[in-house]
Write an enzyme that holds these catalytic residues in place. Structure first.
Site, PDB file in Angstrom:
ATOM      1  CB  CYS A 190     -21.720 -11.834 -11.303  1.00 41.14           C
ATOM      2  SG  CYS A 190     -21.953 -11.106  -9.673  1.00 41.14           S
TER       3      CYS A 190
ATOM      4  CG  ASP B 194      -2.123   0.915   1.010  1.00 45.90           C
ATOM      5  OD1 ASP B 194      -2.711   0.856  -0.071  1.00 45.90           O
ATOM      6  OD2 ASP B 194      -2.440   1.694   1.919  1.00 45.90           O
TER       7      ASP B 194
ATOM      8  CB  CYS C  67     -21.797   0.706  -5.816  1.00 41.96           C
ATOM      9  SG  CYS C  67     -21.008   2.295  -5.465  1.00 41.96           S
TER      10      CYS C  67
ATOM     11  CB  CYS D  35     -17.422   1.874   1.554  1.00 40.22           C
ATOM     12  SG  CYS D  35     -18.873   1.189   0.698  1.00 40.22           S
TER      13      CYS D  35
HETATM   14  C1  B12 Z   1      -5.954   5.071  -4.555  1.00 38.02           C
HETATM   15  C2  B12 Z   1      -6.522   3.827  -3.891  1.00 38.02           C
HETATM   16  C3  B12 Z   1      -7.875   3.823  -3.580  1.00 38.02           C
HETATM   17  C4  B12 Z   1      -8.818   4.923  -4.018  1.00 38.02           C
HETATM   18  C5  B12 Z   1      -9.164   4.709  -5.511  1.00 38.02           C
HETATM   19  C6  B12 Z   1      -9.415   3.249  -5.893  1.00 38.02           C
HETATM   20  C7  B12 Z   1      -9.122   2.938  -7.342  1.00 38.02           C
HETATM   21  N1  B12 Z   1      -9.946   2.057  -7.883  1.00 38.02           N
HETATM   22  O1  B12 Z   1      -8.185   3.445  -7.931  1.00 38.02           O
HETATM   23  C8  B12 Z   1      -9.996   4.735  -3.033  1.00 38.02           C
HETATM   24  C9  B12 Z   1      -9.775   5.626  -1.816  1.00 38.02           C
HETATM   25  C10 B12 Z   1     -11.393   5.029  -3.596  1.00 38.02           C
HETATM   26  C11 B12 Z   1      -9.804   3.272  -2.606  1.00 38.02           C
HETATM   27  C12 B12 Z   1     -10.823   2.490  -2.115  1.00 38.02           C
HETATM   28  C13 B12 Z   1     -10.646   1.164  -1.723  1.00 38.02           C
HETATM   29  N2  B12 Z   1      -9.482   0.505  -1.623  1.00 38.02           N
HETATM   30 CO1  B12 Z   1      -7.805   1.214  -2.293  1.00 38.02          CO
HETATM   31  N3  B12 Z   1      -6.135   1.708  -2.944  1.00 38.02           N
HETATM   32  C14 B12 Z   1      -5.688   2.726  -3.601  1.00 38.02           C
HETATM   33  C15 B12 Z   1      -4.200   2.590  -3.941  1.00 38.02           C
HETATM   34  C16 B12 Z   1      -3.393   3.452  -2.953  1.00 38.02           C
HETATM   35  C17 B12 Z   1      -3.841   2.938  -5.384  1.00 38.02           C
HETATM   36  C18 B12 Z   1      -4.798   2.325  -6.423  1.00 38.02           C
HETATM   37  C19 B12 Z   1      -4.406   2.654  -7.825  1.00 38.02           C
HETATM   38  O2  B12 Z   1      -3.272   3.010  -8.120  1.00 38.02           O
HETATM   39  N4  B12 Z   1      -5.345   2.569  -8.729  1.00 38.02           N
HETATM   40  C20 B12 Z   1      -5.046   2.840 -10.104  1.00 38.02           C
HETATM   41  C21 B12 Z   1      -6.172   2.372 -10.942  1.00 38.02           C
HETATM   42  C22 B12 Z   1      -5.843   2.775 -12.391  1.00 38.02           C
HETATM   43  O3  B12 Z   1      -6.180   0.959 -10.793  1.00 38.02           O
HETATM   44  P1  B12 Z   1      -7.525   0.081 -10.655  1.00 38.02           P
HETATM   45  O4  B12 Z   1      -8.613   0.922 -10.145  1.00 38.02           O
HETATM   46  O5  B12 Z   1      -7.150  -1.117  -9.869  1.00 38.02           O
HETATM   47  O6  B12 Z   1      -7.800  -0.216 -12.199  1.00 38.02           O
HETATM   48  C23 B12 Z   1      -7.357  -1.382 -12.872  1.00 38.02           C
HETATM   49  C24 B12 Z   1      -8.564  -2.111 -13.502  1.00 38.02           C
HETATM   50  O7  B12 Z   1      -9.472  -1.177 -14.009  1.00 38.02           O
HETATM   51  C25 B12 Z   1      -7.850  -2.912 -14.579  1.00 38.02           C
HETATM   52  N5  B12 Z   1      -8.625  -3.016 -15.804  1.00 38.02           N
HETATM   53  C26 B12 Z   1      -8.313  -2.439 -16.973  1.00 38.02           C
HETATM   54  N6  B12 Z   1      -9.222  -2.785 -17.904  1.00 38.02           N
HETATM   55  C27 B12 Z   1     -10.130  -3.579 -17.309  1.00 38.02           C
HETATM   56  C28 B12 Z   1     -11.280  -4.191 -17.815  1.00 38.02           C
HETATM   57  C29 B12 Z   1     -12.071  -4.980 -16.964  1.00 38.02           C
HETATM   58  C30 B12 Z   1     -13.281  -5.644 -17.514  1.00 38.02           C
HETATM   59  C31 B12 Z   1     -11.711  -5.128 -15.592  1.00 38.02           C
HETATM   60  C32 B12 Z   1     -12.567  -5.936 -14.674  1.00 38.02           C
HETATM   61  C33 B12 Z   1     -10.533  -4.482 -15.091  1.00 38.02           C
HETATM   62  C34 B12 Z   1      -9.762  -3.732 -15.962  1.00 38.02           C
HETATM   63  O8  B12 Z   1      -6.652  -2.177 -14.931  1.00 38.02           O
HETATM   64  C35 B12 Z   1      -6.545  -1.026 -14.125  1.00 38.02           C
HETATM   65  C36 B12 Z   1      -5.073  -0.736 -13.865  1.00 38.02           C
HETATM   66  O9  B12 Z   1      -4.450  -1.792 -13.155  1.00 38.02           O
HETATM   67  C37 B12 Z   1      -3.989   1.045  -3.701  1.00 38.02           C
HETATM   68  C38 B12 Z   1      -2.610   0.676  -3.107  1.00 38.02           C
HETATM   69  C39 B12 Z   1      -1.541   0.679  -4.155  1.00 38.02           C
HETATM   70  N7  B12 Z   1      -0.383   1.180  -3.833  1.00 38.02           N
HETATM   71  O10 B12 Z   1      -1.756   0.217  -5.269  1.00 38.02           O
HETATM   72  C40 B12 Z   1      -5.129   0.677  -2.732  1.00 38.02           C
HETATM   73  C41 B12 Z   1      -5.863  -0.668  -2.955  1.00 38.02           C
HETATM   74  C42 B12 Z   1      -6.205  -0.779  -4.410  1.00 38.02           C
HETATM   75  N8  B12 Z   1      -7.078  -0.497  -2.158  1.00 38.02           N
HETATM   76  C43 B12 Z   1      -7.467  -1.558  -1.558  1.00 38.02           C
HETATM   77  C44 B12 Z   1      -8.659  -1.653  -0.796  1.00 38.02           C
HETATM   78  C45 B12 Z   1      -8.783  -2.827   0.145  1.00 38.02           C
HETATM   79  C46 B12 Z   1      -9.656  -0.671  -0.943  1.00 38.02           C
HETATM   80  C47 B12 Z   1     -11.090  -0.732  -0.392  1.00 38.02           C
HETATM   81  C48 B12 Z   1     -11.731  -2.099  -0.440  1.00 38.02           C
HETATM   82  C49 B12 Z   1     -11.077  -0.185   1.054  1.00 38.02           C
HETATM   83  C50 B12 Z   1     -12.441  -0.067   1.696  1.00 38.02           C
HETATM   84  N9  B12 Z   1     -12.986  -1.130   2.276  1.00 38.02           N
HETATM   85  O11 B12 Z   1     -12.999   1.000   1.714  1.00 38.02           O
HETATM   86  C51 B12 Z   1     -11.813   0.288  -1.340  1.00 38.02           C
HETATM   87  C52 B12 Z   1     -12.377  -0.417  -2.570  1.00 38.02           C
HETATM   88  C53 B12 Z   1     -12.919   0.516  -3.593  1.00 38.02           C
HETATM   89  C54 B12 Z   1     -12.956  -0.185  -4.957  1.00 38.02           C
HETATM   90  N10 B12 Z   1     -14.066  -0.825  -5.274  1.00 38.02           N
HETATM   91  O12 B12 Z   1     -11.939  -0.155  -5.667  1.00 38.02           O
HETATM   92  C55 B12 Z   1      -6.541  -2.737  -1.837  1.00 38.02           C
HETATM   93  C56 B12 Z   1      -7.200  -3.675  -2.862  1.00 38.02           C
HETATM   94  C57 B12 Z   1      -7.025  -5.154  -2.533  1.00 38.02           C
HETATM   95  C58 B12 Z   1      -7.624  -6.037  -3.593  1.00 38.02           C
HETATM   96  N11 B12 Z   1      -7.867  -7.286  -3.214  1.00 38.02           N
HETATM   97  O13 B12 Z   1      -7.879  -5.648  -4.713  1.00 38.02           O
HETATM   98  C59 B12 Z   1      -5.251  -1.989  -2.349  1.00 38.02           C
HETATM   99  C60 B12 Z   1      -4.436  -2.755  -3.370  1.00 38.02           C
HETATM  100  C61 B12 Z   1      -4.414  -1.704  -1.085  1.00 38.02           C
HETATM  101  C62 B12 Z   1      -3.566  -2.912  -0.691  1.00 38.02           C
HETATM  102  N12 B12 Z   1      -2.245  -2.791  -0.729  1.00 38.02           N
HETATM  103  O14 B12 Z   1      -4.085  -3.967  -0.399  1.00 38.02           O
HETATM  104  N13 B12 Z   1      -8.541   2.874  -2.847  1.00 38.02           N
HETATM  105  S1  SF4 Z   2     -19.924  -9.040  -7.336  1.00 34.54           S
HETATM  106 FE1  SF4 Z   2     -18.681  -7.938  -8.829  1.00 34.54          FE
HETATM  107  S2  SF4 Z   2     -16.579  -8.561  -8.438  1.00 34.54           S
HETATM  108 FE2  SF4 Z   2     -17.913 -10.050  -7.419  1.00 34.54          FE
HETATM  109  S3  SF4 Z   2     -18.162 -11.709  -8.924  1.00 34.54           S
HETATM  110 FE3  SF4 Z   2     -19.899 -10.294  -9.182  1.00 34.54          FE
HETATM  111  S4  SF4 Z   2     -19.209  -8.873 -10.782  1.00 34.54           S
HETATM  112 FE4  SF4 Z   2     -17.370  -9.921 -10.032  1.00 34.54          FE
HETATM  113  S1  SF4 Z   3     -16.265   0.906  -1.822  1.00 35.08           S
HETATM  114 FE1  SF4 Z   3     -18.476   1.428  -1.552  1.00 35.08          FE
HETATM  115  S2  SF4 Z   3     -18.796   3.357  -2.637  1.00 35.08           S
HETATM  116 FE2  SF4 Z   3     -16.780   2.528  -3.312  1.00 35.08          FE
HETATM  117  S3  SF4 Z   3     -17.240   1.370  -5.165  1.00 35.08           S
HETATM  118 FE3  SF4 Z   3     -17.405  -0.086  -3.488  1.00 35.08          FE
HETATM  119  S4  SF4 Z   3     -19.575  -0.033  -2.833  1.00 35.08           S
HETATM  120 FE4  SF4 Z   3     -19.204   1.764  -4.129  1.00 35.08          FE
END
Ligand code: B12
Ligand code: SF4
Ligand code: SF4
Length: 345
Positions: free
Chosen positions: A189, A131, A196, A238
């Site tokens: 799914c 992280d 959300c 969340c």
């Molecule tokens: C910034 C951040 C956030 C931000 C933004 C999240 C985001 N989606 O970017 C906020 C504050 C909202 C957040 C929330 C949460 N986070 Co956060 N967050 C981070 C952080 C610091 C950076 C994430 C990042 O760089 N994202 C960049 C974007 C571009 O990446 P992405 O969203 O994963 O997008 C990828 C997909 O879209 C994929 N993709 C591309 N094309 C396609 C097509 C399809 C069909 C699919 C399915 C995917 C896909 O490629 C993209 C690039 O890799 C990381 C830690 C780290 N250093 O990486 C933790 C991290 C991602 N978070 C984590 C967690 C646990 C959470 C929460 C669950 C916490 C909570 N309970 O509230 C929520 C979940 C929200 C969600 N549904 O994503 C974990 C995820 C663990 C896991 N099993 O995935 C991480 C990895 C922290 C850790 N070290 O464990 N987070």
């Molecule tokens: S709830 Fe979302 S992440 Fe989980 S299996 Fe269904 S589509 Fe995939």
């Molecule tokens: S963490 Fe909560 S608000 Fe964020 S995408 Fe998931 S359900 Fe939506």
């Protein structure tokens, strides 16, 4: 061991297991192209809101070689944290998401540091990131074959779900590892998208941070009124899109908690604690600017959503904040006082 030799994957798995790591994969140290282009695209589209972290410097957070000079491999690991939700005590209790209840990041960090020591003894160097702003954890985990990207953007481990935090060890070691990619397991799914509360999952795997309650709770400043009711009594994180996820329901196994886990915090306590006490309580968690006001602001919203109109103690505290000098807190308290009028005991 000379620098030209390689580390056997099986030996690595064995060592990691001794440190408690059950889920591990390896990928090379090439640039994380997809994550890089997505970071830029989402910043450009406004989806990243004011997020710093990995978004601050995408060139750096997507290049393992910049994270550690001479890097050849990245060892990715997932660490479980599931704990079932429990019922709160009476009164307005604020809810803490599962990943924030214990020090899971520290547990994974220390396990990976054990592996790092072993790698060092074998003659290689490396650095652990969990992280951390230096590297995008999910993309590394996906490349290393730990899991697939769910529609809710989380990495899901096959047969285990998404209640895992992620981290890695970027190392100069070359590791002979099988190339794995986990195929999509979501299929048709859409449960997470439906669950959300704010419609923050704007496309498969894409989160609009402006709408994600996890960020709304962390972000400094005033909370956009359109999200205040959806926040309910959350104080940190969340879990809705993961609670709704069928693989999580099917496979989640509670972890052995070593330190006391906290799931609920009384809102009134949050509003009555000193700055020092409040920051100590959330010591291991990211709090913007380390400013305890953001936690109080969240508590005022929780009181607005859940305190009954006849709760005199809640009203006393809300009135005190409403007439206080802090403009942001005062405005949230006034909002809450209005809102409680709808809440009957
Ligand atoms: C910034 C951040 C956030 C931000 C933004 C999240 C985001 N989606 O970017 C906020 C504050 C909202 C957040 C929330 C949460 N986070 Co956060 N967050 C981070 C952080 C610091 C950076 C994430 C990042 O760089 N994202 C960049 C974007 C571009 O990446 P992405 O969203 O994963 O997008 C990828 C997909 O879209 C994929 N993709 C591309 N094309 C396609 C097509 C399809 C069909 C699919 C399915 C995917 C896909 O490629 C993209 C690039 O890799 C990381 C830690 C780290 N250093 O990486 C933790 C991290 C991602 N978070 C984590 C967690 C646990 C959470 C929460 C669950 C916490 C909570 N309970 O509230 C929520 C979940 C929200 C969600 N549904 O994503 C974990 C995820 C663990 C896991 N099993 O995935 C991480 C990895 C922290 C850790 N070290 O464990 N987070
Ligand atoms: S709830 Fe979302 S992440 Fe989980 S299996 Fe269904 S589509 Fe995939
Ligand atoms: S963490 Fe909560 S608000 Fe964020 S995408 Fe998931 S359900 Fe939506």
């Amino acid at each position: 061991m000379s620098e030209s030799a390689t580390i056997e994957f099986e030996a690595l798995v064995e060592v990691a297991r001794n440190f408690g790591i059950e889920h591990l994969g390896v990928t090379d140290a090439s640039v994380l192209d997809r994550a890089r282009s997505e970071l830029y695209r989402r910043k450009e589209a406004g989806l990243a809101d004011t997020l710093g972290f990995t978004y601050r410097n995408p060139e750096r957070s997507t290049d393992p070689e910049r994270a550690y000079a001479g890097a050849k491999s990245v060892i990715a690991a997932a660490w479980p944290y599931y704990s079932p939700d429990t019922d709160p005590e009476p009164g307005v209790q604020m809810h803490i998401a599962k990943y924030a209840r214990t020090e899971v990041y520290e547990e994974l960090r220390s396990a990976l540091r054990g592996v790092q020591k072993w790698i060092k003894k074998a003659g290689y160097k490396g650095v652990v990131f969990v992280d951390d702003n230096s590297i995008v954890d999910r993309e590394v985990a996906w490349r290393a074959g730990l899991g697939w990207f769910g529609k809710n953007a989380n990495i899901l481990l096959p047969g285990a779900g998404s209640w895992f935090v992620l981290g890695c060890l970027v190392t100069t070691a070359e590791i002979k590892a099988p190339k794995r990619r986990i195929p999509d397991g979501c299929g048709t799914c859409v449960r997470c998208i439906e669950a959300c509360p704010t419609g923050a999952i704007v496309a498969d795997g894409v989160i609009d941070a402006r709408r994600c309650l996890s960020w709304v709770l962390q972000k400094p400043g005033s909370i956009d009124p359109q999200f205040r009711v959806a926040l309910g009594t959350r104080i940190y994180g969340c879990d809705d899109c993961q609670d709704a996820c069928p693989p999580n329901t099917r496979f989640a196994v509670p972890v052995q908690i070593k330190v006391p886990s906290r799931e609920w915090m009384p809102a009134l306590r949050v509003l009555e604690m000193s700055d020092e006490e409040l920051l100590k309580e959330f010591d291991a968690l990211y709090i913007a600017e380390r400013d305890p006001r953001w936690l109080r602001r969240n508590a005022l919203v929780a009181l607005g959503n859940a305190a009954s109109s006849s709760d005199s103690r809640a009203h006393e505290v809300l009135e005190r904040y409403a007439s206080g000098a802090d403009e942001i807190l005062s405005e949230h308290a006034l909002w809450a006082l209005q809102r409680t009028k709808r809440n009957t005991a």
